[in-house]
Design a protein around this motif. Sequence first.
Motif, PDB file in Angstrom:
ATOM      1  N   ALA A  24       0.821  -1.209   0.000  1.00  0.00           N
ATOM      2  CA  ALA A  24       0.000   0.000   0.000  1.00  0.00           C
ATOM      3  C   ALA A  24       0.859   1.264   0.000  1.00  0.00           C
ATOM      4  O   ALA A  24       0.434   2.298  -0.506  1.00  0.00           O
ATOM      5  CB  ALA A  24      -0.926   0.003   1.212  1.00  0.00           C
ATOM      6  N   ALA A  25       2.063   1.196   0.527  1.00  0.00           N
ATOM      7  CA  ALA A  25       2.927   2.370   0.619  1.00  0.00           C
ATOM      8  C   ALA A  25       3.938   2.447  -0.514  1.00  0.00           C
ATOM      9  O   ALA A  25       4.849   3.256  -0.465  1.00  0.00           O
ATOM     10  CB  ALA A  25       3.664   2.358   1.963  1.00  0.00           C
ATOM     11  N   ARG A  26       3.748   1.645  -1.543  1.00  0.00           N
ATOM     12  CA  ARG A  26       4.725   1.639  -2.631  1.00  0.00           C
ATOM     13  C   ARG A  26       4.706   2.963  -3.382  1.00  0.00           C
ATOM     14  O   ARG A  26       3.751   3.733  -3.319  1.00  0.00           O
ATOM     15  CB  ARG A  26       4.448   0.477  -3.574  1.00  0.00           C
ATOM     16  N   ASN A  27       5.757   3.202  -4.121  1.00  0.00           N
ATOM     17  CA  ASN A  27       5.895   4.439  -4.873  1.00  0.00           C
ATOM     18  C   ASN A  27       5.141   4.300  -6.191  1.00  0.00           C
ATOM     19  O   ASN A  27       5.478   3.473  -7.026  1.00  0.00           O
ATOM     20  CB  ASN A  27       7.388   4.707  -5.121  1.00  0.00           C
ATOM     21  N   ARG A  28       4.144   5.129  -6.381  1.00  0.00           N
ATOM     22  CA  ARG A  28       3.307   5.037  -7.579  1.00  0.00           C
ATOM     23  C   ARG A  28       3.453   6.264  -8.471  1.00  0.00           C
ATOM     24  O   ARG A  28       2.518   6.655  -9.150  1.00  0.00           O
ATOM     25  CB  ARG A  28       1.857   4.871  -7.178  1.00  0.00           C
ATOM     26  N   THR A  29       4.592   6.891  -8.495  1.00  0.00           N
ATOM     27  CA  THR A  29       4.751   8.125  -9.255  1.00  0.00           C
ATOM     28  C   THR A  29       5.225   7.881 -10.681  1.00  0.00           C
ATOM     29  O   THR A  29       5.431   8.828 -11.415  1.00  0.00           O
ATOM     30  CB  THR A  29       5.757   9.058  -8.562  1.00  0.00           C
ATOM     31  N   THR A  30       5.399   6.646 -11.098  1.00  0.00           N
ATOM     32  CA  THR A  30       5.912   6.392 -12.442  1.00  0.00           C
ATOM     33  C   THR A  30       4.910   6.785 -13.514  1.00  0.00           C
ATOM     34  O   THR A  30       5.294   7.230 -14.585  1.00  0.00           O
ATOM     35  CB  THR A  30       6.285   4.917 -12.605  1.00  0.00           C
ATOM     36  N   GLY A  31       3.626   6.660 -13.264  1.00  0.00           N
ATOM     37  CA  GLY A  31       2.623   6.996 -14.262  1.00  0.00           C
ATOM     38  C   GLY A  31       2.338   8.477 -14.375  1.00  0.00           C
ATOM     39  O   GLY A  31       1.726   8.921 -15.334  1.00  0.00           O
ATOM     40  N   ASP A  32       2.761   9.261 -13.406  1.00  0.00           N
ATOM     41  CA  ASP A  32       2.463  10.687 -13.415  1.00  0.00           C
ATOM     42  C   ASP A  32       3.151  11.413 -14.558  1.00  0.00           C
ATOM     43  O   ASP A  32       2.604  12.354 -15.117  1.00  0.00           O
ATOM     44  CB  ASP A  32       2.866  11.325 -12.087  1.00  0.00           C
ATOM     45  N   VAL A  33       4.345  10.984 -14.913  1.00  0.00           N
ATOM     46  CA  VAL A  33       5.097  11.682 -15.954  1.00  0.00           C
ATOM     47  C   VAL A  33       4.368  11.586 -17.285  1.00  0.00           C
ATOM     48  O   VAL A  33       4.198  12.591 -17.981  1.00  0.00           O
ATOM     49  CB  VAL A  33       6.524  11.098 -16.053  1.00  0.00           C
ATOM     50  N   THR A  34       3.900  10.408 -17.643  1.00  0.00           N
ATOM     51  CA  THR A  34       3.196  10.265 -18.916  1.00  0.00           C
ATOM     52  C   THR A  34       1.844  10.968 -18.884  1.00  0.00           C
ATOM     53  O   THR A  34       1.422  11.554 -19.885  1.00  0.00           O
ATOM     54  CB  THR A  34       3.007   8.785 -19.271  1.00  0.00           C
ATOM     55  N   GLU A  35       1.168  10.939 -17.742  1.00  0.00           N
ATOM     56  CA  GLU A  35      -0.119  11.624 -17.651  1.00  0.00           C
ATOM     57  C   GLU A  35       0.051  13.134 -17.758  1.00  0.00           C
ATOM     58  O   GLU A  35      -0.746  13.803 -18.417  1.00  0.00           O
ATOM     59  CB  GLU A  35      -0.806  11.269 -16.344  1.00  0.00           C
ATOM     60  N   LEU A  36       1.083  13.676 -17.125  1.00  0.00           N
ATOM     61  CA  LEU A  36       1.323  15.112 -17.210  1.00  0.00           C
ATOM     62  C   LEU A  36       1.730  15.518 -18.614  1.00  0.00           C
ATOM     63  O   LEU A  36       1.352  16.584 -19.097  1.00  0.00           O
ATOM     64  CB  LEU A  36       2.392  15.530 -16.197  1.00  0.00           C
ATOM     65  N   ALA A  37       2.498  14.678 -19.291  1.00  0.00           N
ATOM     66  CA  ALA A  37       2.882  14.974 -20.671  1.00  0.00           C
ATOM     67  C   ALA A  37       1.647  14.965 -21.574  1.00  0.00           C
ATOM     68  O   ALA A  37       1.504  15.822 -22.454  1.00  0.00           O
ATOM     69  CB  ALA A  37       3.922  13.970 -21.155  1.00  0.00           C
TER      70      ALA A  37
END
Length: 56
Positions: A24-37
């Motif tokens: 539950a505490a894993r880092n989930r920021t990998t998808g944010d870069v593509t979504e922001l782009a």
Amino acid sequence: MAALAWLLIPLFAAFGAAIWGSWAARNRTTGDVTELAGYARFREAMERSDSGSDAA
């Protein structure tokens, strides 16, 4: 033997809770870069588009 079973139940529960907590505490920021782009491309496309009508 029954006492051992009663001692193992909380141990397995704690182990399962530790696994769930780390998941539950894993880092989930990998998808944010593509979504922001994609959002930036959307904004640029909306700024470029000209429908030819006066909407103001």
